[in-house]
Design a protein around this motif. Sequence first.
Motif, PDB file in Angstrom:
ATOM      1  N   MET A  23      -4.232  -3.155  21.944  1.00  0.00           N
ATOM      2  CA  MET A  23      -4.810  -3.014  23.274  1.00  0.00           C
ATOM      3  C   MET A  23      -3.920  -2.169  24.176  1.00  0.00           C
ATOM      4  SD  MET A  23      -6.072  -6.974  23.563  1.00  0.00           S
ATOM      5  CE  MET A  23      -6.588  -6.978  25.273  1.00  0.00           C
ATOM      6  N   LYS A  24      -2.622  -2.401  24.102  1.00  0.00           N
ATOM      7  CA  LYS A  24      -1.692  -1.604  24.907  1.00  0.00           C
ATOM      8  C   LYS A  24      -1.689  -0.149  24.461  1.00  0.00           C
ATOM      9  CE  LYS A  24       1.558  -5.327  26.091  1.00  0.00           C
ATOM     10  NZ  LYS A  24       2.956  -5.830  25.931  1.00  0.00           N
ATOM     11  N   ASP A  25      -1.735   0.084  23.143  1.00  0.00           N
ATOM     12  CA  ASP A  25      -1.743   1.456  22.623  1.00  0.00           C
ATOM     13  C   ASP A  25      -2.973   2.211  23.105  1.00  0.00           C
ATOM     14  OD1 ASP A  25       0.629   1.021  21.315  1.00  0.00           O
ATOM     15  OD2 ASP A  25      -0.278   0.686  19.341  1.00  0.00           O
ATOM     16  N   ILE A  26      -4.138   1.576  23.005  1.00  0.00           N
ATOM     17  CA  ILE A  26      -5.379   2.215  23.455  1.00  0.00           C
ATOM     18  C   ILE A  26      -5.327   2.478  24.957  1.00  0.00           C
ATOM     19  CG2 ILE A  26      -7.868   1.872  23.744  1.00  0.00           C
ATOM     20  CD1 ILE A  26      -7.778   0.228  21.138  1.00  0.00           C
ATOM     21  N   PHE A  27      -4.801   1.531  25.690  1.00  0.00           N
ATOM     22  CA  PHE A  27      -4.686   1.660  27.139  1.00  0.00           C
ATOM     23  C   PHE A  27      -3.837   2.873  27.519  1.00  0.00           C
ATOM     24  CE2 PHE A  27      -1.986   0.564  30.865  1.00  0.00           C
ATOM     25  CZ  PHE A  27      -2.951   0.648  31.845  1.00  0.00           C
ATOM     26  N   HIS A  28      -2.703   3.054  26.855  1.00  0.00           N
ATOM     27  CA  HIS A  28      -1.833   4.180  27.178  1.00  0.00           C
ATOM     28  C   HIS A  28      -2.431   5.507  26.711  1.00  0.00           C
ATOM     29  CE1 HIS A  28       1.526   2.173  29.065  1.00  0.00           C
ATOM     30  NE2 HIS A  28       1.481   1.237  28.142  1.00  0.00           N
ATOM     31  N   GLN A  29      -3.173   5.492  25.637  1.00  0.00           N
ATOM     32  CA  GLN A  29      -3.876   6.711  25.225  1.00  0.00           C
ATOM     33  C   GLN A  29      -4.875   7.125  26.301  1.00  0.00           C
ATOM     34  OE1 GLN A  29      -5.564   6.450  21.229  1.00  0.00           O
ATOM     35  NE2 GLN A  29      -3.834   5.193  20.579  1.00  0.00           N
ATOM     36  N   TYR A  30      -5.530   6.139  26.895  1.00  0.00           N
ATOM     37  CA  TYR A  30      -6.494   6.419  27.958  1.00  0.00           C
ATOM     38  C   TYR A  30      -5.801   7.043  29.170  1.00  0.00           C
ATOM     39  CZ  TYR A  30      -9.916   5.561  31.640  1.00  0.00           C
ATOM     40  OH  TYR A  30     -10.782   5.715  32.689  1.00  0.00           O
ATOM     41  N   LEU A  31      -4.671   6.467  29.565  1.00  0.00           N
ATOM     42  CA  LEU A  31      -3.944   7.027  30.704  1.00  0.00           C
ATOM     43  C   LEU A  31      -3.459   8.440  30.405  1.00  0.00           C
ATOM     44  CD1 LEU A  31      -1.790   4.031  32.024  1.00  0.00           C
ATOM     45  CD2 LEU A  31      -4.038   4.800  32.791  1.00  0.00           C
ATOM     46  N   GLN A  32      -3.018   8.687  29.178  1.00  0.00           N
ATOM     47  CA  GLN A  32      -2.550  10.016  28.792  1.00  0.00           C
ATOM     48  C   GLN A  32      -3.680  11.041  28.842  1.00  0.00           C
ATOM     49  OE1 GLN A  32      -0.733   9.358  24.962  1.00  0.00           O
ATOM     50  NE2 GLN A  32       0.910   8.084  25.831  1.00  0.00           N
ATOM     51  N   LEU A  33      -4.871  10.632  28.420  1.00  0.00           N
ATOM     52  CA  LEU A  33      -6.024  11.538  28.502  1.00  0.00           C
ATOM     53  C   LEU A  33      -6.351  11.851  29.959  1.00  0.00           C
ATOM     54  CD1 LEU A  33      -8.456  10.142  25.775  1.00  0.00           C
ATOM     55  CD2 LEU A  33      -7.411  12.408  25.832  1.00  0.00           C
ATOM     56  N   GLY A  34      -6.252  10.840  30.808  1.00  0.00           N
ATOM     57  CA  GLY A  34      -6.484  11.064  32.227  1.00  0.00           C
ATOM     58  C   GLY A  34      -5.502  12.052  32.813  1.00  0.00           C
ATOM     59  N   ASP A  35      -4.238  11.941  32.397  1.00  0.00           N
ATOM     60  CA  ASP A  35      -3.220  12.887  32.868  1.00  0.00           C
ATOM     61  C   ASP A  35      -3.500  14.291  32.330  1.00  0.00           C
ATOM     62  OD1 ASP A  35      -1.937  10.828  34.178  1.00  0.00           O
ATOM     63  OD2 ASP A  35      -0.489  10.470  32.570  1.00  0.00           O
ATOM     64  N   LYS A  36      -3.854  14.359  31.053  1.00  0.00           N
ATOM     65  CA  LYS A  36      -4.080  15.662  30.413  1.00  0.00           C
ATOM     66  C   LYS A  36      -5.192  16.443  31.110  1.00  0.00           C
ATOM     67  CE  LYS A  36      -5.327  17.768  25.971  1.00  0.00           C
ATOM     68  NZ  LYS A  36      -5.630  17.504  24.532  1.00  0.00           N
ATOM     69  N   TYR A  37      -6.255  15.733  31.457  1.00  0.00           N
ATOM     70  CA  TYR A  37      -7.408  16.407  32.066  1.00  0.00           C
ATOM     71  C   TYR A  37      -7.440  16.259  33.584  1.00  0.00           C
ATOM     72  CZ  TYR A  37      -9.031  16.966  27.300  1.00  0.00           C
ATOM     73  OH  TYR A  37      -9.130  17.327  25.975  1.00  0.00           O
ATOM     74  N   LYS A  38      -6.317  15.780  34.146  1.00  0.00           N
ATOM     75  CA  LYS A  38      -6.152  15.698  35.593  1.00  0.00           C
ATOM     76  C   LYS A  38      -7.303  14.938  36.272  1.00  0.00           C
ATOM     77  CE  LYS A  38      -3.371  19.911  35.962  1.00  0.00           C
ATOM     78  NZ  LYS A  38      -3.143  20.047  34.509  1.00  0.00           N
ATOM     79  N   ILE A  39      -7.660  13.803  35.699  1.00  0.00           N
ATOM     80  CA  ILE A  39      -8.714  12.956  36.266  1.00  0.00           C
ATOM     81  C   ILE A  39      -8.106  12.092  37.366  1.00  0.00           C
ATOM     82  CG2 ILE A  39     -10.390  11.139  35.778  1.00  0.00           C
ATOM     83  CD1 ILE A  39     -10.474  12.167  32.904  1.00  0.00           C
ATOM     84  N   PRO A  40      -8.649  12.136  38.578  1.00  0.00           N
ATOM     85  CA  PRO A  40      -8.103  11.318  39.675  1.00  0.00           C
ATOM     86  C   PRO A  40      -8.149   9.831  39.334  1.00  0.00           C
ATOM     87  CG  PRO A  40      -9.646  12.966  40.505  1.00  0.00           C
ATOM     88  CD  PRO A  40      -9.773  12.973  39.015  1.00  0.00           C
ATOM     89  N   ALA A  41      -7.210   9.088  39.837  1.00  0.00           N
ATOM     90  CA  ALA A  41      -7.119   7.660  39.536  1.00  0.00           C
ATOM     91  C   ALA A  41      -8.400   6.918  39.908  1.00  0.00           C
ATOM     92  CB  ALA A  41      -5.921   7.053  40.256  1.00  0.00           C
ATOM     93  N   LYS A  42      -9.037   7.322  40.997  1.00  0.00           N
ATOM     94  CA  LYS A  42     -10.240   6.611  41.443  1.00  0.00           C
ATOM     95  C   LYS A  42     -11.407   6.782  40.474  1.00  0.00           C
ATOM     96  CE  LYS A  42     -11.905  10.359  44.429  1.00  0.00           C
ATOM     97  NZ  LYS A  42     -12.296  10.714  45.825  1.00  0.00           N
ATOM     98  N   HIS A  43     -11.307   7.773  39.582  1.00  0.00           N
ATOM     99  CA  HIS A  43     -12.360   7.992  38.588  1.00  0.00           C
ATOM    100  C   HIS A  43     -11.954   7.510  37.198  1.00  0.00           C
ATOM    101  CE1 HIS A  43     -14.660  10.041  41.536  1.00  0.00           C
ATOM    102  NE2 HIS A  43     -13.867  11.090  41.619  1.00  0.00           N
ATOM    103  N   ARG A  44     -10.792   6.915  37.084  1.00  0.00           N
ATOM    104  CA  ARG A  44     -10.364   6.357  35.798  1.00  0.00           C
ATOM    105  C   ARG A  44     -10.730   4.879  35.787  1.00  0.00           C
ATOM    106  NH1 ARG A  44      -4.296   8.688  34.554  1.00  0.00           N
ATOM    107  NH2 ARG A  44      -4.550  10.755  35.481  1.00  0.00           N
ATOM    108  N   ARG A  45     -11.719   4.527  35.028  1.00  0.00           N
ATOM    109  CA  ARG A  45     -12.216   3.151  35.026  1.00  0.00           C
ATOM    110  C   ARG A  45     -12.206   2.582  33.615  1.00  0.00           C
ATOM    111  NH1 ARG A  45     -15.850   5.820  38.681  1.00  0.00           N
ATOM    112  NH2 ARG A  45     -15.487   5.140  40.823  1.00  0.00           N
ATOM    113  N   ILE A  46     -11.662   1.402  33.505  1.00  0.00           N
ATOM    114  CA  ILE A  46     -11.650   0.674  32.238  1.00  0.00           C
ATOM    115  C   ILE A  46     -12.435  -0.617  32.436  1.00  0.00           C
ATOM    116  CG2 ILE A  46     -10.225  -0.615  30.599  1.00  0.00           C
ATOM    117  CD1 ILE A  46      -8.023   1.392  31.059  1.00  0.00           C
ATOM    118  N   THR A  47     -13.314  -0.907  31.490  1.00  0.00           N
ATOM    119  CA  THR A  47     -14.078  -2.146  31.524  1.00  0.00           C
ATOM    120  C   THR A  47     -13.629  -3.037  30.387  1.00  0.00           C
ATOM    121  OG1 THR A  47     -15.998  -1.040  32.495  1.00  0.00           O
ATOM    122  CG2 THR A  47     -16.367  -3.168  31.442  1.00  0.00           C
ATOM    123  N   LEU A  48     -13.209  -4.230  30.747  1.00  0.00           N
ATOM    124  CA  LEU A  48     -12.782  -5.205  29.752  1.00  0.00           C
ATOM    125  C   LEU A  48     -13.969  -6.107  29.441  1.00  0.00           C
ATOM    126  CD1 LEU A  48     -10.131  -5.943  28.262  1.00  0.00           C
ATOM    127  CD2 LEU A  48      -9.801  -7.733  29.973  1.00  0.00           C
TER     128      LEU A  48
END
Length: 205
Positions: A23-48
């Motif tokens: 779960m932590k690995d997937i979570f950090h991959q998601y954050l890295q993708l957000g950084d790579k494509y410069k997605i604003p934090a307000k548009h980065r949404r994770i649903t558990l």
Amino acid sequence: CNWRCKHCYHETYEGGRPDLKMMKDIFHQYLQLGDKYKIPAKHRRITLTGGEPFLHPNCMEFLEYSSQFHEQFQMAILTNGSLLDKQKMDFIAQKCPAVKNIQISIEGNQKINDEIRGEGAFEKILNAVSLIKKYPVPVHLGCTVSKQNFNDLWELLDLLLIYDVPIILRRLVPIGNSQDDLDNLISSQQLKTLYEKVHEINQKY
């Protein structure tokens, strides 16, 4: 999951689940993708979600861990509400600032809801909504619209005014438990009626 809803999108409840490391690995991959494509934090949404997320033995630990990065994303929790209690809500409110919303599913009035979700589900759902509203964590309801509950939706919408919670309405999709239940899909005219009624309510309130 601890419930067996008739329209669940799962076909089976067997199989493994991710451990905390995955779960932590997937979570950090998601954050890295957000950084790579410069997605604003307000548009980065994770649903558990799940199944039922609160059945996972590491659910609360993951919520606390991921909330260390709460300035980089927003999280929503989709739950049936049956396992929510004061201890969990205290924890979420105090230690999980990433959690911006909790969604609980409901299918109509007590009779219809419990036919779909199981006996006693309606009461547990409303108890969970009442509990969450005591905390600074927004809550909304989610409803899967089918022929089975279509005629009773208006009663459900009246209930929302009492509890002062918004709702998301989604059409039944014939996958998982409902893949062979094509006769339960609403018609295009029913969908049009639903949209018009929802628009009328939104304009009024």
